[in-house]
Design a protein around this motif. Structure first.
Motif, PDB file in Angstrom:
ATOM      1  N   VAL A 106      32.064 124.522   6.170  1.00 60.26           N
ATOM      2  CA  VAL A 106      33.224 125.214   6.689  1.00 60.26           C
ATOM      3  C   VAL A 106      32.514 125.063   8.397  1.00 60.26           C
ATOM      4  N   HIS A 107      32.911 124.024   9.957  1.00 56.46           N
ATOM      5  CA  HIS A 107      33.058 124.547  10.747  1.00 56.46           C
ATOM      6  C   HIS A 107      33.750 124.965  11.816  1.00 56.46           C
ATOM      7  N   GLY A 108      33.335 126.033  12.652  1.00 56.41           N
ATOM      8  CA  GLY A 108      34.499 126.304  13.366  1.00 56.41           C
ATOM      9  C   GLY A 108      34.713 126.005  14.486  1.00 56.41           C
ATOM     10  N   SER A 109      34.925 125.190  14.731  1.00 57.73           N
ATOM     11  CA  SER A 109      35.808 123.899  15.774  1.00 57.73           C
ATOM     12  C   SER A 109      36.312 122.812  15.090  1.00 57.73           C
ATOM     13  N   ARG A 115      30.417 120.462  18.001  1.00 61.22           N
ATOM     14  CA  ARG A 115      29.248 120.012  17.470  1.00 61.22           C
ATOM     15  C   ARG A 115      28.092 121.167  17.227  1.00 61.22           C
ATOM     16  N   GLY A 116      27.892 121.342  16.520  1.00 60.24           N
ATOM     17  CA  GLY A 116      26.234 122.408  16.683  1.00 60.24           C
ATOM     18  C   GLY A 116      26.495 124.134  16.038  1.00 60.24           C
ATOM     19  N   ALA A 117      25.341 124.698  17.105  1.00 66.35           N
ATOM     20  CA  ALA A 117      25.092 125.806  16.004  1.00 66.35           C
ATOM     21  C   ALA A 117      26.538 127.261  16.808  1.00 66.35           C
ATOM     22  N   ALA A 118      27.688 127.025  17.929  1.00 69.38           N
ATOM     23  CA  ALA A 118      27.850 128.078  18.561  1.00 69.38           C
ATOM     24  C   ALA A 118      28.808 127.153  19.560  1.00 69.38           C
ATOM     25  N   PRO A 119      30.178 126.867  18.345  1.00 72.45           N
ATOM     26  CA  PRO A 119      31.101 126.260  18.663  1.00 72.45           C
ATOM     27  C   PRO A 119      32.231 127.117  19.080  1.00 72.45           C
ATOM     28  N   VAL A 120      32.105 128.298  18.047  1.00 73.25           N
ATOM     29  CA  VAL A 120      33.254 128.933  19.056  1.00 73.25           C
ATOM     30  C   VAL A 120      32.857 130.086  20.332  1.00 73.25           C
ATOM     31  N   ASP A 139      26.736 115.181   5.925  1.00 77.62           N
ATOM     32  CA  ASP A 139      25.183 114.065   6.079  1.00 77.62           C
ATOM     33  C   ASP A 139      24.075 114.614   6.904  1.00 77.62           C
ATOM     34  N   GLU A 140      23.197 114.076   6.838  1.00 74.41           N
ATOM     35  CA  GLU A 140      22.231 114.014   7.431  1.00 74.41           C
ATOM     36  C   GLU A 140      22.343 114.801   8.431  1.00 74.41           C
ATOM     37  N   GLY A 141      22.844 114.323  10.233  1.00 76.26           N
ATOM     38  CA  GLY A 141      23.112 114.550  10.598  1.00 76.26           C
ATOM     39  C   GLY A 141      24.118 115.608  11.208  1.00 76.26           C
ATOM     40  N   MET A 142      23.894 116.458  13.029  1.00 75.95           N
ATOM     41  CA  MET A 142      24.772 118.072  13.366  1.00 75.95           C
ATOM     42  C   MET A 142      25.378 118.087  13.488  1.00 75.95           C
ATOM     43  N   ASP A 143      26.619 118.186  12.291  1.00 75.51           N
ATOM     44  CA  ASP A 143      27.843 118.181  11.877  1.00 75.51           C
ATOM     45  C   ASP A 143      29.485 117.651  12.247  1.00 75.51           C
TER      46      ASP A 143
END
Length: 310
Positions: A106-109, A115-120, A139-143
């Motif tokens: 579940v990603h916040g954007s 993509r990444g740690a601080a989308p909000v 998958d293996e990538g960042m988001d």
RNA sequence: CGCGGGGUGGAGCAGCCUGGUAGCUCGUUGGGCUCAUAACCCAAAGGUCAGAGGUUCAAAUCCUCUCCCCGCAA
């Protein structure tokens, strides 16, 4: 389905709660190790761990992700699927390939943006009018995984990262359960992300809160919102640190050098920016709580012409 | 025992080091000025100086303990 949930902070809690109410069975929870927190540096369990303990669900708190002490018990839970919300660690292929139905994040954007740690935070900082939640197959990538479901959410003009995050987290919980249901029903087609449209939302650092007065006032106002409540926007008046919790931009031009206090009103402090001016409305100094500028001014000497910043 | 700062009329602060009349900017109330005002002038009310103990002729101030708050750090 047998679900293993991975998550750590407050943002992950609604996802877990939603799973607990769903038809699927949460057979295990993975969260980050207890960390020293706050004054006194007390070892504190993550919000997700607290829920897990309340529900009596088995917990793993790996310090390292590739050791057998973690991988073996995880495999023993025999998850059909791993659900991940704000876990805070990269999952390596060994974990990604473990559950037959894969790992859902579940990603916040609105991927592929942020993509990444601080989308909000970054969505607010950039003055976006809307953001949302995307669920995806990891998958293996960042988001970078294939997208499953996506839903938009409006950003209010006075939203801060702190007020927006809970709404997104709730939406995340709903969308996660919906995603799992549709996966089971086989009605979902993973959609590849358009890498050309991708943008990054890197983890914020404390230093990112330092206000650069040469930026445009509108951007500074958005930064103040996006950095609240953490890491918080701040500047300096001499050696004294001012945390800025609320500020609005004015289009009015000024010839003053960026960072200079242009005028002091009853409940506002106008500061010259790179373009336009920033009107400070809520300030906090060390040892004091945050307060409206009107109160701040009664006890602090602030005059036009004073420079702010380093 | 992670480091540090603070608690003083309703709000925000000074005074504490170098004990000896409770101070500042606001707010509140009353009056004045004004066509008028959130502006200006005059006056007043309002404080067990967080709490307890100790030192002293005398404590907001020095010492000890307790409670509460905050910054750093995450």
């Amino acid at each position: 389905m047998r679900i293993v949930f991975m998550g750590t902070p407050e943002f992950a809690v609604p996802s877990l709660e939603a799973l607990l109410k769903s038809d699927d069975q949460v057979v295990g929870i993975v969260t980050q190790p207890d960390r020293p927190k706050g004054r006194g540096q007390q070892l504190t369990p993550s919000p997700v761990k607290i829920i897990a303990q309340r529900e009596g669900i088995p917990i793993l708190q790996p310090v390292k992700m590739k050791v057998p002490e973690f991988l073996e018990p995880l495999a023993a839970w025999k998850p059909d699927l791993i659900a991940v919300t704000a876990f805070g660690r990269i999952l390596h292929p060994g974990i990604l390939s473990l559950p037959p139905r894969g790992c859902v994040n579940v990603h916040g954007s609105l991927l592929p943006k942020y993509r990444g740690a601080a989308p909000v935070q970054w969505a607010v900082i950039n003055g976006e009018a809307e953001t949302g939640i995307t669920t995806m197959l990891m998958d293996e990538g960042m988001d970078t995984g294939a997208m499953l479901l996506q839903e938009k959410l409006g950003i209010m003009p006075d939203d801060t990262a702190g007020t927006l995050a809970p709404r997104l987290a709730e939406l995340g919980g709903r969308l996660l359960v919906e995603t799992l249901a549709q996966l089971k029903a086989g009605t979902l087609t993973p959609k590849k992300q358009d890498d050309g449209q991708a943008t990054m939302a890197p983890l914020l650092k404390k230093e990112d809160g330092l206000i650069d007065w040469t930026m445009k006032a509108t951007m500074l106002a958005n930064r103040v919102r996006g950095l609240s409540p953490w890491p918080g926007a701040y500047t300096f008046s001499g050696a004294e640190r001012w945390n800025i919790w609320k500020a609005v931009s004015t289009a009015e031009a000024t010839s003053e050098r960026p960072g200079t206090i242009v005028s002091v009103g009853k409940q506002s402090i106008l500061v010259a920016a790179g373009e336009g001016m920033l009107d400070l409305r809520e300030i906090q100094t060390a040892n004091s709580r945050r307060m409206p500028v009107s109160q701040f001014l009664t006890g602090h000497k602030v005059t036009a012409g004073m420079p702010l910043g380093l």
